[in-house]
Design a protein around this motif. Structure first.
Motif, mmCIF file in Angstrom:
data_model
loop_
_atom_site.group_PDB
_atom_site.id
_atom_site.type_symbol
_atom_site.label_atom_id
_atom_site.label_comp_id
_atom_site.label_asym_id
_atom_site.label_seq_id
_atom_site.Cartn_x
_atom_site.Cartn_y
_atom_site.Cartn_z
ATOM 1 N N GLY A 173 51.983 -95.986 -61.537
ATOM 2 C CA GLY A 173 52.469 -96.125 -62.897
ATOM 3 C C GLY A 173 51.448 -96.742 -63.834
ATOM 4 N N ARG A 200 52.304 -97.286 -67.787
ATOM 5 C CA ARG A 200 52.854 -98.506 -68.384
ATOM 6 C C ARG A 200 51.801 -99.271 -69.189
ATOM 7 N NH1 ARG A 200 54.863 -99.184 -63.150
ATOM 8 N NH2 ARG A 200 53.604 -101.066 -62.849
ATOM 9 N N ASN A 201 50.522 -99.035 -68.871
ATOM 10 C CA ASN A 201 49.457 -99.749 -69.583
ATOM 11 C C ASN A 201 48.686 -98.847 -70.552
ATOM 12 O OD1 ASN A 201 48.297 -98.260 -67.527
ATOM 13 N ND2 ASN A 201 46.698 -99.759 -67.062
#
Length: 523
Positions: free
Chosen positions: A59, A100-101
């Motif tokens: 993710g 997510r980043n």
């Protein structure tokens, strides 16, 4: 990769556009110059960076993949400067949609190049690919299925007579599937069975609709399709056959059977499959085979056109509406708005009346509002769609209208354009647009100023048609001596008192927005 650009003096007045596609597997640049309503390529570059490799497992974008991608983007940035590019649009797809980043990466790119990366949805990706193909060449078959299998996702688009009829984005990218299912080299039988099961489940979402569409042609874009077309030609020559224009279903079955048994060092040797593509080709090949089998398709034809061509076509259309892509987008927008009006049960005759009135105000009051020309289009769309929120609930329908327009895939508009249209349609009730409002925050200060003015024009257009009885046959608009005058010409002996009352209520806000007095009277 083409050599760097050399600026030629006689072209300096012609606009030059650059499209950057940050994909899950590779990063691509294409620079083109608009000459005589056609785009002429002047520079192209591409490099595999595998930005999405870690995302589909953890993710998160890995620091190494981000650094490698930023290094390539620096090179692209230099190329855009050397080519004297007037405008650059940078889009990112599945990897950044899922990571997510992603914000950290976007900031890194902005601080390094000054570019603002736009993360687009899978459906917007499919729309742009479709636009790139229909704007750059004649599509012989009809209806046609467009397939773009990238690193993180696979976009399938059904097109009829140059119009998108249906599109879906599936999580069937070659990098994603390889990292999730194929951990051994060559892949083990159980891994391939699990992969095929997953692909079959995802294809099940659209296979019946593709079958019933009676598709007459399949066009595949991106690197996986190019590699499979190359491998197909190679296998045909090995059998002393002349390579055909398309990769058949039978040939795909042979390709999958061959490459899934070969280790990486032997897959690399197959003409058409490069070293980096060989690492992920097995997963991509399985997707194409399953698609052809399950959707009852005879094969596909590879096209070198893709997302970056669609981005360039959109940029050219926004610069010059008379280009081929401009006409395609105009048609796409109108068809999409009509579908939305029908879906959300908007009274179309009323919507058309309000739109015509809004456009009359726009053209008659140019010296008052000073809006950019493109706001005519955004105002028109907002007028057609301002009542879609009623479909959800009459209470808070302006808020619902904003949400539907901003978040629905109304084709032909970029996500930012949809936000502008949604904001114009949002403020037709008691509330007034303010900078800290959620609908205004995604807009630039300049866009906020424009939205306030366009929304005021739409408020007037709605007021002039408030009765929904077509009482107003036409309206005359004039602006002189610091006053804007509206003259309502009734239809026959109809009363326009309700419309005059509604316009009267807008007078204070009109003066606040435009610094002009507003008057209205019946003819």
């Amino acid at each position: 990769m083409h050599a760097g650009c050399k600026i030629v003096d006689r072209f300096t007045l012609m606009p030059t556009f650059a499209a950057v596609d940050i994909g899950s597997n590779s990063v691509r640049l294409k620079i083109a110059r608009l000459q005589g309503r056609r785009l002429k390529e002047v520079h192209e570059d591409r490099e595999v960076t595998r930005l999405g490799e870690g995302v589909f497992g953890s993710g998160l974008l890995s620091p190494e993949a981000m650094a490698e991608t930023v290094r390539v983007l620096r090179r692209f940035h230099r190329a855009t400067q050397e080519c004297g590019t007037d405008s650059v649009r940078v889009v990112a797809t599945a990897a950044l949609r899922d990571a997510r980043n992603s914000r950290a990466f976007l900031e890194w790119v902005r601080s390094t190049t000054g570019w603002n990366v736009e993360i687009i949805s899978g459906l917007e990706e499919a729309r742009l690919i479709h636009l790139g193909i229909i704007s750059n060449g004649r599509v012989d078959a009809d209806p046609v299925l467009l397939v773009d299998l990238g690193g993180g996702s696979c976009e399938l688009t059904l097109s009829r007579r140059g119009q998108i009829r249906e599109t879906v984005s599936l999580p069937l990218g070659a990098v994603r599937l390889t990292s999730e299912f194929l951990t051994h080299d060559p892949p083990r039988k159980g891994e391939l069975e699990r992969l095929r099961g997953f692909v079959a489940r995802e294809m099940g979402r659209i296979q019946d609709r593709i079958r019933s569409a009676r598709v007459r042609g399949v066009i595949a874009t991106s690197g996986t399709a190019a590699a499979l077309a190359g491998a197909s030609a190679h296998l045909a020559r090995m059998r002393k056959q002349r390579p055909g224009p398309k990769v058949t279903r039978d040939m795909m079955r042979r390709i999958v059977k061959l490459i899934t048994k070969l280790p990486l060092e032997q897959r690399i040797k197959i003409p058409g499959i490069g070293p980096r593509r060989a690492e992920i080709i097995c997963a991509g090949a399985v997707v194409y085979w399953e698609m052809l089998e399950r959707c009852h398709l005879t094969g596909f034809r590879y096209s070198p056109l893709g997302l970056r061509d669609g981005i360039l076509a959109q940029m050219a259309a926004e610069y010059d509406r008379s280009t081929r892509s401009g006409k395609a987008i105009e048609s796409e927008r109108w068809e999409s708005i009509k579908r939305a009006v029908e879906h959300y049960r908007v009274e179309i005759h009323h919507a058309l009346q309000v739109r015509d009135c809004a456009l009359l105000l726009f053209s008659s009051l140019k010296s008052v509002h000073h809006l950019p020309p493109e706001y005519r289009e955004w105002l028109s769309a907002a007028a057609m769609l301002y009542e879609v929120g009623d479909y959800v609930n009459r209470n808070g329908h302006h808020r619902h209208t904003y949400y539907i327009i901003a978040n629905s895939e109304i084709l032909g508009y970029t996500p930012q354009q949809r936000r502008i249209i949604a904001a114009i349609a949002r403020y037709l009730g008691k509330s007034r647009p303010a900078s800290d409002d959620a609908p205004m925050q995604p807009l630039t200060p300049e866009e906020r100023e424009h939205v306030v003015k366009a929304s005021m024009l739409l408020r007037l257009a709605r007021a002039a048609n408030l009765g929904r009885s077509q009482s107003v046959a036409r309206m005359a608009v004039s602006a002189r001596s610091g006053t804007v005058s509206l003259k309502l010409i009734p239809r026959g002996k109809a009363s326009v008192d309700l419309e005059l009352w509604a316009i009267e209520k807008e007078r204070p806000y009109f003066r606040e927005v435009f610094g002009r007095a507003l008057s209205a009277a019946a003819a």
